[in-house]
Design a protein around this motif. Sequence first.
Motif, short mmCIF file in Angstrom:
data_model
loop_
_atom_site.label_atom_id
_atom_site.label_comp_id
_atom_site.label_asym_id
_atom_site.label_seq_id
_atom_site.Cartn_x
_atom_site.Cartn_y
_atom_site.Cartn_z
N LYS A 214 -25.80 0.78 -100.17
CA LYS A 214 -25.91 -0.65 -99.91
C LYS A 214 -27.32 -1.02 -99.43
CE LYS A 214 -21.00 -1.15 -98.76
NZ LYS A 214 -20.02 -1.53 -97.74
N ASN A 215 -27.70 -2.26 -99.76
CA ASN A 215 -28.95 -2.84 -99.30
C ASN A 215 -30.18 -2.05 -99.74
OD1 ASN A 215 -27.44 -4.82 -97.85
ND2 ASN A 215 -27.15 -3.35 -96.20
N GLN A 216 -30.09 -1.39 -100.88
CA GLN A 216 -31.23 -0.66 -101.41
C GLN A 216 -32.09 -1.60 -102.25
OE1 GLN A 216 -32.09 2.58 -100.88
NE2 GLN A 216 -30.40 2.79 -99.45
N VAL A 217 -33.39 -1.50 -102.07
CA VAL A 217 -34.33 -2.30 -102.85
C VAL A 217 -35.44 -1.39 -103.32
CG1 VAL A 217 -35.93 -4.24 -102.83
CG2 VAL A 217 -33.81 -4.37 -101.51
N ALA A 218 -35.73 -1.42 -104.61
CA ALA A 218 -36.80 -0.60 -105.16
C ALA A 218 -38.14 -1.29 -104.91
CB ALA A 218 -36.60 -0.38 -106.65
N PRO A 219 -39.17 -0.52 -104.54
CA PRO A 219 -40.49 -1.13 -104.39
C PRO A 219 -41.03 -1.59 -105.74
CG PRO A 219 -40.64 1.26 -104.25
CD PRO A 219 -39.18 0.93 -104.28
N GLN A 220 -41.99 -2.49 -105.67
CA GLN A 220 -42.58 -3.02 -106.90
C GLN A 220 -43.45 -1.96 -107.57
OE1 GLN A 220 -42.02 -6.32 -107.59
NE2 GLN A 220 -43.22 -6.54 -109.44
N PRO A 221 -43.20 -1.66 -108.85
CA PRO A 221 -44.06 -0.70 -109.54
C PRO A 221 -45.33 -1.38 -110.03
CG PRO A 221 -42.39 -1.48 -111.05
CD PRO A 221 -42.12 -2.17 -109.73
N LYS A 222 -46.31 -0.58 -110.39
CA LYS A 222 -47.45 -1.11 -111.11
C LYS A 222 -47.04 -1.27 -112.57
CE LYS A 222 -52.23 -0.15 -112.47
NZ LYS A 222 -53.35 0.82 -112.42
N ILE A 223 -47.20 -2.48 -113.11
CA ILE A 223 -46.75 -2.77 -114.47
C ILE A 223 -47.98 -2.92 -115.37
CG2 ILE A 223 -45.47 -4.37 -115.93
CD1 ILE A 223 -43.84 -5.16 -113.46
N THR A 224 -48.00 -2.11 -116.42
CA THR A 224 -49.13 -2.14 -117.35
C THR A 224 -48.61 -2.26 -118.77
OG1 THR A 224 -50.31 -0.63 -115.88
CG2 THR A 224 -51.22 -0.94 -118.08
N GLN A 225 -49.28 -3.10 -119.55
CA GLN A 225 -48.94 -3.22 -120.97
C GLN A 225 -50.05 -2.56 -121.78
OE1 GLN A 225 -47.37 -6.95 -122.53
NE2 GLN A 225 -48.82 -6.83 -124.22
N LYS A 226 -49.65 -1.62 -122.63
CA LYS A 226 -50.63 -0.88 -123.43
C LYS A 226 -50.22 -0.87 -124.89
CE LYS A 226 -52.67 2.52 -121.31
NZ LYS A 226 -53.03 3.82 -120.69
N GLN A 227 -51.12 -0.40 -125.73
CA GLN A 227 -50.83 -0.22 -127.15
C GLN A 227 -50.91 1.26 -127.46
OE1 GLN A 227 -50.11 -2.76 -129.41
NE2 GLN A 227 -50.14 -4.18 -127.69
N ASN A 228 -49.91 1.78 -128.21
CA ASN A 228 -50.01 3.19 -128.59
C ASN A 228 -50.81 3.32 -129.89
OD1 ASN A 228 -48.28 2.64 -130.75
ND2 ASN A 228 -46.52 3.66 -129.85
N ALA A 229 -50.99 4.54 -130.33
CA ALA A 229 -51.83 4.79 -131.49
C ALA A 229 -51.29 4.17 -132.76
CB ALA A 229 -52.01 6.30 -131.68
N ASP A 230 -49.99 3.86 -132.80
CA ASP A 230 -49.39 3.21 -133.96
C ASP A 230 -49.38 1.70 -133.84
OD1 ASP A 230 -48.96 5.70 -134.98
OD2 ASP A 230 -46.83 5.78 -134.50
N GLY A 231 -49.99 1.16 -132.77
CA GLY A 231 -50.05 -0.28 -132.59
C GLY A 231 -48.84 -0.87 -131.90
N LYS A 232 -47.90 -0.06 -131.49
CA LYS A 232 -46.72 -0.58 -130.81
C LYS A 232 -47.04 -0.86 -129.34
CE LYS A 232 -43.10 1.58 -133.63
NZ LYS A 232 -42.25 0.39 -133.84
N THR A 233 -46.38 -1.87 -128.78
CA THR A 233 -46.56 -2.22 -127.38
C THR A 233 -45.76 -1.28 -126.49
OG1 THR A 233 -46.92 -4.54 -127.92
CG2 THR A 233 -46.25 -4.04 -125.66
N VAL A 234 -46.41 -0.77 -125.45
CA VAL A 234 -45.75 0.11 -124.49
C VAL A 234 -45.86 -0.51 -123.11
CG1 VAL A 234 -45.65 2.42 -123.49
CG2 VAL A 234 -46.36 2.13 -125.88
N MET A 235 -44.71 -0.79 -122.48
CA MET A 235 -44.69 -1.27 -121.10
C MET A 235 -44.53 -0.06 -120.19
SD MET A 235 -45.14 -4.50 -121.31
CE MET A 235 -44.91 -4.86 -119.57
#
Length: 1009
Positions: free
Chosen positions: A456-477
């Motif tokens: 109960k009452n568990q809260v996850a800390p905020q992660p660092k969020i990064t948006q990248k592109q892989n070698a095939d051009g796909k978006t990776v969060m």
Amino acid sequence: MHTSDPFLNGNLKVSQPGGAGTPIIMTTTSPIVFTNNSAKLSFIGRYTSTQTSGQSEAPSGWVDLGDGKKHYFGAVNIDTGKTLDPSAISPEARGFAQKVLPKEDPTVHENYGVIIHYSNSEQTSNVDVTLVSDYNSLKNDSVKSEGDIDPVKRPILANGDSSAPVLYAVGLLANSLTEFTPTYHFEFPEEITTTGITLPLNNVTDDHADFKSYNPAQSGYTVVVTGSDGTKITQRLQAGENYDPLTGQIDHFGEFRTGKKLAAGVRIVAYDVTPDAKYYANAYQNSINGTTNREALNDINSGLINILGHLNSKAQLGQTYKSKIQVESENKRLTTNFQVEVSEPLKLPVQGYGGPESYLGNKEPTTYKPGDTFTLGLETLGTVSKSGTGKNLDAGGILTGKGNKTTTDLPGHALAVEYGTIKEPIVYLTLPDQTTLTNFKNSDQFYQVTFDKNDKNQVAPQPKITQKQNADGKTVMVLDWTGTGFELKPKMRVLFNLQVVSDAVNGFDTGLSKQDLYVYKKNGGESDLYTADQLKKLGVSTEGLQVYKANVNNVNNTSWIQLGGDTSNTELAPRLKTQITFDDGSVAQTTLVNDPNDRVYFKIVATEEIKPAPLIMGTGNYALSEKGLNYPAKDYLTKYGQLKGLQTLQMGIVNNLATPLQNVISVMNLPQAGITDGNIPSAVQEFTLNLSAAGELAKDTTNNHLHDAHTLYYSTKAAVLSTDGTTLIFEDGTTWKSGQPVPSELLTADQVTDWSTIKALVMDIPTLSMGNKIIYHFQAYSPTSETNMGKKVSLRQVGGYTGQKVLVIGTITYAYGAYATIKHVDQNGNLINGYPDLVGKATLNETTGEYELENNYLLGASGQALKLPTLPTITGYKFVENQYSSTVFKADGSTVITRVYQVEQACLFEDSLKGKLLDQATGDPQANNGSQTPTGVSEIQFTVTDAQLKKPGYTYKITVVDQNGTLLSNKEYTSLAEALDVWGFLMIRPMGKLQRKTSSSNIPLISKK
């Protein structure tokens, strides 16, 4: 008579109308159905004959099986007294063939087995082990060598889990020829802490609590406790009571008294337990938890002796610790050991969550439409214990039919099973083609971290969020919890909310495939994915078919969900190790959360239509959308002398019609501050949007997969499209149609020398094939971004084509956000020391190109409702209220939330609340002046002492009252320190006060809040 038979229980009426020595009549009160089972009746009694040799006779009687006839059995017809023909009765009724012996005969003695009841190592079920020996074995330890219980694993508990305290429970199963008195002996090594003992409840009353046990009612038990210092204490206890020799507390079904206790610091080495009454020759003690849950783990058992305890911090991995169990009576001794090992952390089970699963080869794959949402993620399995809210000490609730429902008779539960964790995980989501991330319902986040309901009452800390592109051009969060201390533990999920984009065309996306998959329509049916082998069996070549490349490879794995960080404490196999290669050449080492599976894919079925596809991703967005948001901060940077906009603008056309489109023209004007856009004249443009570079085809495998020829133009003048969709009209009146000479206003990318002069974008597509789309992405920025807070604009893309009835239109809006401020003030409106103003802020790091956020919950779109985090606890103060200048973000950043706190204080008065103020104690002795250092104190104190207040010959007492003089507690205290320690800081409303007054008997009283 005794029966626990389920076919008879509750359906039998027993009477003896003629009294003792006459037949007993048993009548069923409702029909009984027998299949392969039979009902069993057990008669309890003893031999009364003085004969010392010979055999006993079988009982005689009759049974009516429902046919109205008496079927006689036994030696005689009990109605006529005539001897029955033995050949006519069942073999079971021909006599017991038991030799009758005198009680003094040396072979007439007790015999029994010891029942040990405990929960298994995995904390999933209970175990009952019965240790027995041959009847002829007299008093000896013959079963000890082979009777030790297989070791069970238990966690080390610093203080024990008082809500699930049972180490093990012990009972007996006797098959004797005589009554006997057992003595139970339990020993504990220093690595096992026992915290008490609960005695059997069986047969203290004639009720449902005892239907599984058979034993005489016990008036009580004598328990001798041996301490580690060699001392012994003896305590008399009643049946069913719990006793803690460490504190002396005795629990009588929720009523407490104090008995004998060991000296402080002395641990319990042994218990010796002796019942008052002898046990029956065939006594039986069974493990019954209660009336509501007989199989509860680690619960107090009503029929057994319950030993409470746990492994302590002295226990070591790899060692086995033994608690000796010995039951001894007049002629018999059974000895065994309950063996415990320290449980090692188990490997954490991890798997994917929410992925669609389809069937290769025209078998109705999972299908989505544009706008549909779905969830992808990962989950951890295992178990999470549910700790209780009180102490589970007895089983007394079953006496009133409320087992496991009373204050000290609570349900048992699984002890904590320790699992390995993934420390500071990194979660990678490779976005499926034609999808985007969208916030979960009633949330401002596209991801969720969920916990087990017992956490109960568990809260996850905020992660660092990064948006990248892989070698095939796909978006990776990338969600990166490095440096936060966050861990993935059992029964957790990390989930992403995805949505099929509005500009989607018909197609597929694969998420875990190990081989290439091909689009094929079998027998003219609906399209689906097939393997090369499947197509080969159909006689179909893969040449010319649309192909979806395998996700799983060792260079750039494009599987949807992958996990970074240390996974050595999980069940994920080494074969799942892989990597993602990004477009900048960097590589992330990852692990798949499932084995490759060609069936993990979905199909997109779009509505038949043609539509423009304008979208925007502002600096405050994580994906393209129709409503963009920018941080109120600079949104461009300069690298190597080249200006780069940090917004992403999309323009494109989608053809989901069943026919190709001819002569497609589409235009979108860029907003110019204070200038009306002719394509959307009603919109007010409050800032200018510039491009910083040429557009690029969106990196999406479905984007122009049919390779339609087209031209993208950049115009130095704004333009509108005629209603018939054929003519472009520039702001200076110049016109142009597709196929005509290109005017000077239209430039190709290589002709542009100053991107800030571009005012419009134009697409010219001679033929747009059915099921195709052409999408471009542009870097964009506003030259006045640092002063754009709260400002907004609208963009409209307009398109036309040969044979159209009306123009096709797509409109988007976006704005710069605003910030809000939080102040922490005292009751007088002064800023509390050590708590400066909190302001939402986004700062562009021009080295990394990323935004550094402060108090991001205080950043939002104009008009968006505020969502504040948990209030901080300020030492020396109590929170009063939040005061809002506005409950939404104001466009000018003027929203202020003032958190008002009241300093803790108490006052000491002479005689009454109206008397002289003797002293005042406060939670913050310093005046609030906005200092950066907190000055509140955690302990409130008076300068006046008890010695100063006491008077010779008077009784000195303190009571607690409110500001009206009303008692808040009937308890009296003997010192100010004691009263303040119990009550802590006084409540703000009403403010508590301390008073001293004299009673009519001249006994001074000091009263505190």
